[in-house]
Design an enzyme around this catalytic site. Structure first.
Site, PDB file in Angstrom:
ATOM      1  N   ASP A  23     -14.047   9.909  26.091  1.00 32.37           N
ATOM      2  CA  ASP A  23     -13.633  11.051  25.454  1.00 32.37           C
ATOM      3  C   ASP A  23     -12.461  10.943  24.625  1.00 32.37           C
ATOM      4  O   ASP A  23     -11.789  12.038  24.524  1.00 32.37           O
ATOM      5  CB  ASP A  23     -13.377  12.102  26.675  1.00 32.37           C
ATOM      6  CG  ASP A  23     -12.284  11.261  27.806  1.00 32.37           C
ATOM      7  OD1 ASP A  23     -11.796  10.263  27.459  1.00 32.37           O
ATOM      8  OD2 ASP A  23     -11.915  12.080  28.879  1.00 32.37           O
ATOM      9  N   GLY A  24     -12.011   9.706  24.492  1.00 34.79           N
ATOM     10  CA  GLY A  24     -10.586   9.561  23.792  1.00 34.79           C
ATOM     11  C   GLY A  24      -9.362   9.397  24.255  1.00 34.79           C
ATOM     12  O   GLY A  24      -8.560   8.971  23.752  1.00 34.79           O
ATOM     13  N   ARG A  80      11.443   8.569   8.832  1.00 33.65           N
ATOM     14  CA  ARG A  80      11.642   9.332   7.524  1.00 33.65           C
ATOM     15  C   ARG A  80      11.938  10.999   8.129  1.00 33.65           C
ATOM     16  O   ARG A  80      12.368  11.709   7.270  1.00 33.65           O
ATOM     17  CB  ARG A  80      10.624   9.168   6.674  1.00 33.65           C
ATOM     18  CG  ARG A  80      10.862   7.712   5.867  1.00 33.65           C
ATOM     19  CD  ARG A  80       9.794   7.467   4.917  1.00 33.65           C
ATOM     20  NE  ARG A  80       8.615   7.289   5.506  1.00 33.65           N
ATOM     21  CZ  ARG A  80       7.495   7.035   4.534  1.00 33.65           C
ATOM     22  NH1 ARG A  80       7.696   6.996   3.528  1.00 33.65           N
ATOM     23  NH2 ARG A  80       6.230   6.670   5.411  1.00 33.65           N
ATOM     24  N   GLN A  81      11.476  11.228   9.334  1.00 29.43           N
ATOM     25  CA  GLN A  81      11.484  12.553   9.802  1.00 29.43           C
ATOM     26  C   GLN A  81      12.818  12.875  10.533  1.00 29.43           C
ATOM     27  O   GLN A  81      12.774  12.843  11.809  1.00 29.43           O
ATOM     28  CB  GLN A  81      10.319  13.059  10.458  1.00 29.43           C
ATOM     29  CG  GLN A  81       9.051  12.950   9.763  1.00 29.43           C
ATOM     30  CD  GLN A  81       7.837  13.708  10.402  1.00 29.43           C
ATOM     31  OE1 GLN A  81       8.159  14.797  11.015  1.00 29.43           O
ATOM     32  NE2 GLN A  81       6.792  13.038  10.774  1.00 29.43           N
ATOM     33  N   LYS A 180      16.744   8.457  -7.546  1.00 31.67           N
ATOM     34  CA  LYS A 180      15.554   8.719  -6.986  1.00 31.67           C
ATOM     35  C   LYS A 180      15.737  10.479  -6.501  1.00 31.67           C
ATOM     36  O   LYS A 180      16.475  10.832  -5.792  1.00 31.67           O
ATOM     37  CB  LYS A 180      14.734   8.087  -5.912  1.00 31.67           C
ATOM     38  CG  LYS A 180      13.492   8.518  -5.620  1.00 31.67           C
ATOM     39  CD  LYS A 180      12.569   7.561  -4.708  1.00 31.67           C
ATOM     40  CE  LYS A 180      12.926   7.764  -3.410  1.00 31.67           C
ATOM     41  NZ  LYS A 180      12.000   6.870  -2.124  1.00 31.67           N
ATOM     42  N   ARG A 182      13.488  13.354  -4.855  1.00 33.21           N
ATOM     43  CA  ARG A 182      11.875  13.766  -4.214  1.00 33.21           C
ATOM     44  C   ARG A 182      11.634  15.249  -4.423  1.00 33.21           C
ATOM     45  O   ARG A 182      12.455  15.973  -3.964  1.00 33.21           O
ATOM     46  CB  ARG A 182      11.999  13.466  -2.816  1.00 33.21           C
ATOM     47  CG  ARG A 182      10.532  13.464  -1.923  1.00 33.21           C
ATOM     48  CD  ARG A 182      10.457  12.690  -0.795  1.00 33.21           C
ATOM     49  NE  ARG A 182      10.239  11.174  -0.843  1.00 33.21           N
ATOM     50  CZ  ARG A 182       9.245  10.600  -1.036  1.00 33.21           C
ATOM     51  NH1 ARG A 182       8.051  11.255  -1.418  1.00 33.21           N
ATOM     52  NH2 ARG A 182       9.206   9.303  -1.255  1.00 33.21           N
ATOM     53  N   ASP A 206      12.902  -2.718  -1.697  1.00 30.73           N
ATOM     54  CA  ASP A 206      13.030  -1.559  -0.823  1.00 30.73           C
ATOM     55  C   ASP A 206      12.514  -1.757   0.634  1.00 30.73           C
ATOM     56  O   ASP A 206      11.913  -2.726   1.157  1.00 30.73           O
ATOM     57  CB  ASP A 206      12.124  -0.433  -1.608  1.00 30.73           C
ATOM     58  CG  ASP A 206      12.405   1.094  -1.078  1.00 30.73           C
ATOM     59  OD1 ASP A 206      13.465   1.088  -0.517  1.00 30.73           O
ATOM     60  OD2 ASP A 206      11.841   2.065  -1.548  1.00 30.73           O
TER      61      ASP A 206
HETATM   62  C1  R5P Z   1      12.300   6.288   0.985  1.00 31.52           C
HETATM   63  O1  R5P Z   1      13.440   6.686   0.820  1.00 31.52           O
HETATM   64  C2  R5P Z   1      11.760   4.885   1.236  1.00 31.52           C
HETATM   65  O2  R5P Z   1      13.160   3.921   1.143  1.00 31.52           O
HETATM   66  C3  R5P Z   1      10.890   4.406   0.383  1.00 31.52           C
HETATM   67  O3  R5P Z   1      11.366   4.286  -0.829  1.00 31.52           O
HETATM   68  C4  R5P Z   1       9.803   5.572   0.359  1.00 31.52           C
HETATM   69  O4  R5P Z   1       9.507   5.644   1.492  1.00 31.52           O
HETATM   70  C5  R5P Z   1       8.475   4.873  -0.343  1.00 31.52           C
HETATM   71  O5  R5P Z   1       7.467   5.966  -0.352  1.00 31.52           O
HETATM   72  P1  R5P Z   1       6.132   6.028  -1.290  1.00 31.52           P
HETATM   73  O6  R5P Z   1       5.775   4.394  -1.338  1.00 31.52           O
HETATM   74  O7  R5P Z   1       5.253   6.882  -0.668  1.00 31.52           O
HETATM   75  O8  R5P Z   1       6.822   6.378  -2.748  1.00 31.52           O
END
Ligand code: R5P
Length: 283
Positions: A23-24, A80-81, A180, A182, A206
């Site tokens: 059932d998961g 990231r959240q 950068k 977003r 990164d």
């Molecule tokens: C964001 O600030 C992180 O350092 C990465 O640059 C980011 O998470 C990369 O995400 P993606 O490959 O989806 O652009």
């Protein structure tokens, strides 16, 4: 990873049995533990499943006798959240830490955490769980450096500066970070700075490559500026899109390397030794 850490510490490695019921539901059987348990858990590719697995296992280890649980989570998802961008948005990293705290995690040791808006102390302040970090950058720079000649090191955004600076120090070269922006979770724009890369080898560094869009845009902008060889080194190869890796090569990457916090075709850098070293300090 668990085996390599156990060997380095002269400890025994056990592997709890984790199954899915029809059932998961998640079903866990773990060994009795006396003293400190070091629990090694990946959070990729199914962060939610892995979180439940971790909750149940840590809770069980405490019940079976562990006096302290140190969770080694090489790739810590949800970081990231970490902030509320729109009204009513969950700060998921805080919820995750509260869940792990409730299960009985005392410490979390992770690698190159996404500490962009919040520092380690602020994240640690969210709960009683102590957070510790080690870095894969030294080994990544060394590995990528074998392929490049005195590369200019480039970070995609100001948050990557700490890694770009360190890599440049080790390679005896210069570094710069780009701007950068977003636009949405899936859309970003890279605004190049004035770094001169014409005819130069470049190392992009990164923490995470997820869709690959960030690094792809950086590669395209470096190619347009006449860079010579381009390598990208990143700690966590999340590579969430099917085309993530191929897209980087198509954009003009010559060499890709990542750490083994997530296993993939580029994970040639083993973070087991730096994790084991840090654990020795924590024990
Ligand atoms: C964001 O600030 C992180 O350092 C990465 O640059 C980011 O998470 C990369 O995400 P993606 O490959 O989806 O652009």
């Amino acid at each position: 990873m668990a085996l390599s850490i156990a060997r380095a510490l002269g400890a025994k490695a056990y592997f709890p049995v984790v199954e899915r019921f029809p059932d998961g539901e998640t079903h866990v059987v773990a060994p009795a533990v006396d003293g400190t348990a070091i629990y090694v858990q990946t959070m990729h590719p199914y962060p939610n499943e892995m979180l439940i697995e971790m909750e149940f296992t840590v809770d069980l280890l405490k019940e079976l006798g562990a006096s302290r649980v140190i969770a080694v989570i090489p790739y810590l998802a949800y970081t990231r959240q970490d902030t509320r961008h729109v009204e009513g948005e969950a700060i998921a990293v805080k919820s995750m830490l509260r869940m792990l705290e409730a299960a009985g995690v005392g410490d979390i040791l992770s690698v190159d955490m996404h500490l962009h808006r919040l520092g380690l102390e602020e994240l640690s302040g969210m709960t009683s769980v102590r957070l510790h970090e080690v870095s894969a950058v030294d080994s990544l720079a060394k590995e990528a450096g074998r392929f490049l000649k005195r590369p200019v090191v480039v970070g995609p955004d100001s948050e990557s500066e700490r890694w770009a600076k360190r890599a440049a120090e080790l390679l005896g070269s210069h570094y710069d970070v780009l701007e950068k922006h977003r636009i949405s979770p899936k859309e970003i724009e890279i605004r190049p700075k004035t770094v001169d890369v014409k005819g130069q080898d470049v190392l992009i560094i990164d923490d995470i490559v997820s869709t690959g869009d960030t690094i792809k845009k950086v590669i395209e902008s470096l190619r347009a500026k006449g860079a010579n060889k381009i390598a990208a080194a990143f700690t966590h190869g999340v590579l969430s899109g099917e085309d993530a890796a191929a897209g980087l090569y198509r954009a003009g990457a010559d060499y890709l390397v990542s750490a083994n916090t997530i296993n993939n075709e580029f994970s040639r850098v083993d973070v087991g030794p730096v994790i084991a070293q840090k654990l020795k300090e924590l024990l």
